[in-house]
Design a protein around this motif. Structure first.
Motif, PDB file in Angstrom:
ATOM      1  N   THR A 149      22.275 -17.099   2.627  1.00 52.03           N
ATOM      2  CA  THR A 149      22.620 -17.789   1.398  1.00 52.03           C
ATOM      3  C   THR A 149      21.791 -17.265   0.229  1.00 52.03           C
ATOM      4  OG1 THR A 149      23.192 -19.755   2.673  1.00 52.03           O
ATOM      5  CG2 THR A 149      22.850 -20.055   0.323  1.00 52.03           C
TER       6      THR A 149
ATOM      7  N   CYS B  76      23.150 -15.500  -3.144  1.00 56.17           N
ATOM      8  CA  CYS B  76      22.757 -15.925  -4.499  1.00 56.17           C
ATOM      9  C   CYS B  76      22.233 -14.750  -5.324  1.00 56.17           C
ATOM     10  CB  CYS B  76      21.717 -17.040  -4.420  1.00 56.17           C
ATOM     11  SG  CYS B  76      22.400 -18.599  -3.840  1.00 56.17           S
TER      12      CYS B  76
ATOM     13  N   PHE C   4      25.264 -12.911  -6.464  1.00 59.82           N
ATOM     14  CA  PHE C   4      25.884 -13.605  -7.587  1.00 59.82           C
ATOM     15  C   PHE C   4      25.076 -13.383  -8.866  1.00 59.82           C
ATOM     16  CE2 PHE C   4      27.997 -16.930  -4.667  1.00 59.82           C
ATOM     17  CZ  PHE C   4      29.159 -16.178  -4.599  1.00 59.82           C
TER      18      PHE C   4
END
Length: 90
Positions: free
Chosen positions: A11, A15, A18
């Motif tokens: 995760t 991130c 992103f």
């Protein structure tokens, strides 16, 4: 089947990807002249490296596979350099 990486780490990598996408969008809105394409290629190569290392588990592969990846990136950089060189002298 057990995962090599934990879900929180995956995760976190997602991130980061992103975040780098947001940086790419932000840089594309600023006129930096010829540097725009170089910055976009640099950020894209960082994002591609993250995907290969963590999502495709290249980080945990053998040394031979890692060296093959590095050789491929070097060849790609040379080819892109030739393309830019050719276009700049037209």
């Amino acid at each position: 089947m057990a995962h090599i990486l934990s879900y929180p780490k995956l995760t976190a990598v997602l991130c980061v990807l992103f975040g780098l996408t947001a940086v790419t969008i932000a840089v594309s809105r600023v006129d930096l002249g010829i540097l725009n394409i170089w910055i976009a290629i640099f950020i894209a190569s960082i994002k591609g490296t993250f995907v290969l290392l963590f999502f495709m588990h290249l980080k945990y592969e053998s040394r031979l596979l890692k060296m093959t990846f590095i050789g491929t990136v070097v060849c790609l950089a040379i080819l892109i350099g030739f393309i830019f060189w050719d276009v700049s002298f037209r």
